[in-house]
Scaffold this motif. Structure first.
Motif, short mmCIF file in Angstrom:
data_model
loop_
_atom_site.label_atom_id
_atom_site.label_comp_id
_atom_site.label_asym_id
_atom_site.label_seq_id
_atom_site.Cartn_x
_atom_site.Cartn_y
_atom_site.Cartn_z
N VAL A 1 2.43 13.14 -2.71
CA VAL A 1 4.09 12.58 -2.01
C VAL A 1 3.89 12.51 -0.86
O VAL A 1 2.72 12.18 0.20
N VAL A 2 5.03 11.69 -0.14
CA VAL A 2 4.84 11.12 0.87
C VAL A 2 6.73 11.10 1.55
O VAL A 2 7.14 11.63 1.17
N ALA A 3 6.20 11.73 3.02
CA ALA A 3 7.29 12.19 4.26
C ALA A 3 8.21 10.79 4.27
O ALA A 3 8.17 10.23 4.68
N MET A 4 9.77 11.49 4.78
CA MET A 4 10.46 10.84 5.01
C MET A 4 10.33 9.82 6.48
O MET A 4 10.63 8.84 6.39
N ASP A 5 9.33 10.92 7.06
CA ASP A 5 9.51 10.54 8.36
C ASP A 5 8.08 9.20 8.45
O ASP A 5 7.70 8.17 8.98
N GLU A 6 7.48 9.04 7.19
CA GLU A 6 6.20 8.29 7.89
C GLU A 6 7.09 6.69 6.61
O GLU A 6 5.98 5.83 7.14
N ALA A 7 7.72 6.83 5.96
CA ALA A 7 8.73 5.44 5.11
C ALA A 7 9.47 5.27 6.59
O ALA A 7 9.15 3.85 6.91
N TYR A 8 9.78 6.24 7.58
CA TYR A 8 11.17 5.01 8.20
C TYR A 8 10.03 5.02 8.98
O TYR A 8 10.15 4.00 9.73
N GLY A 9 8.93 5.37 9.67
CA GLY A 9 7.56 4.68 10.76
C GLY A 9 7.24 3.60 10.59
O GLY A 9 7.11 2.35 11.30
N LEU A 10 6.74 2.85 9.04
CA LEU A 10 6.36 1.83 8.28
C LEU A 10 6.77 1.13 8.38
O LEU A 10 7.59 0.00 8.83
N ALA B 1 0.69 -1.36 0.39
CA ALA B 1 -0.07 0.24 -0.38
C ALA B 1 1.08 1.35 0.01
O ALA B 1 0.34 2.08 -0.56
N PHE B 2 2.53 0.84 0.80
CA PHE B 2 2.55 2.27 1.06
C PHE B 2 3.54 2.56 -0.32
O PHE B 2 3.89 3.44 -1.01
#
Lengths: 65, 247
Positions: free
Chosen positions: B119-128, B110-111
């Motif tokens: 647009v996706v933020a780095m924080d979201e990537a690291y969190g997932l 899904a990500f």
């Protein structure tokens, strides 16, 4: 004729589907440089759509050459 | 164990492409006897004014079967490799997924699909990545490549995104080969028509100058269309680059 976007960059007016136009433009461009194989999308080898210096945008591409 | 390794944002306008670095990493994985890898796929992400990218915003990914105990050496090697080999001005990111330990891949997939649309933020990537136990690391510049690296891994795991890097060298008879012969190539799993039909093994395909496959249903699929004119018993021909551009 190129369009100028709001950041002053040259944007291709034909969008992403003007295959003949992109090929014609590249043939006349001294700066054309083929991108790596996996990023080429046009069947014409010499096409702005295959050039390393095109930067895709939502509707077209800008030229960095 | 099966791992998915994806890298993004390693290049600039003058450097080698990210795909070349992915190929080198896959080769070095085998040279170090950590395991074996299969084909490399390219995954298109969103092009948007708010996203920094060199020219196309795509990630490069491969799957490998590696020996027990090889995961940490592989990650260390890939991280040092990216720090050393990535181009000046790039923002390289590395993602390594232990697919056997991942459990449900749906959030990662899904990500990946989200990163193609918004647009996706780095924080979201690291969190997932943290919540799923996935290795995600940055190796220069702003580190924005972590977003594409994580997204590319998810898209690869989806099995339905991207084109394979490189072209298939297939022996032909005057440019033609049977479906069976094409599928005998190590990196071609299936021949399928654009509208979903499955040609029989003895049907002939006219192969274009450069044969490229796409990732569908987790397989490397050669897409074909009915042959123009259907002369000499040739029923199919490979798709043009233009026809494959949206994969």
């Amino acid at each position: 004729m190129w369009c100028i976007d709001r950041n002053g960059r040259r944007e291709f007016p034909g969008g992403k589907e003007d295959w003949p136009g992109a090929a014609r433009t590249a043939v006349c461009c001294a700066a054309f440089y083929p991108d790596v194989e996996e990023e080429q999308i046009a069947d014409e080898a010499v096409s702005c759509y295959n050039c390393r210096y095109r930067r895709w945008t939502a509707a077209s591409f800008t030229c960095s050459a | 164990m099966r791992v998915v390794l994806c890298i993004d944002d390693t290049d600039n306008l003058e450097s080698r492409g990210t795909g070349t670095l992915a190929s080198q990493l896959a080769r070095e994985l085998e040279e170090n006897a950590w395991g074996t890898s299969r084909f490399i796929t390219r995954h298109q992400l969103l092009v948007h004014p708010d996203i920094p990218y060199t020219s196309h915003n795509s990630a490069m990914c491969f799957v490998a079967e590696i020996e027990e105990g090889s995961l940490e050496p592989l990650i260390r090697h890939a991280a040092a490799f990216l720090a050393r080999e990535s181009a000046e001005g790039s923002d390289p990111g590395l993602c390594v997924v232990d697919a056997d330990q991942l459990g449900d891949p749906a959030p990662l997939i899904a990500f990946g699909q989200k990163a193609k649309q918004s647009v996706v933020a780095m924080d979201e990537a690291y969190g997932l990545a943290k919540s799923l136990g996935i290795h995600l690391s940055e190796h220069g510049g702003s580190g924005q490549g972590v977003i594409g690296a994580l997204a590319g891994a998810g898209l690869r795991l989806s099995g339905n995104d991207g084109r394979l890097k490189g072209h298939m060298a297939i022996d032909t008879d005057n440019g033609r080969a049977t479906v069976g012969k094409i599928c005998a190539h190590a990196d071609v799993d299936e021949v399928r028509s654009l509208d979903g039909r499955h040609p029989e093994g003895d049907e002939l395909v006219l192969l274009g100058e450069k044969v490229k496959t796409v990732l569908l249903d987790g397989k490397s699929v050669l897409l074909v269309v009915p042959a123009d004119g259907a002369a000499d018993g040739v029923a199919w021909q490979t798709c043009s680059k233009q026809q494959l551009r949206n994969y």
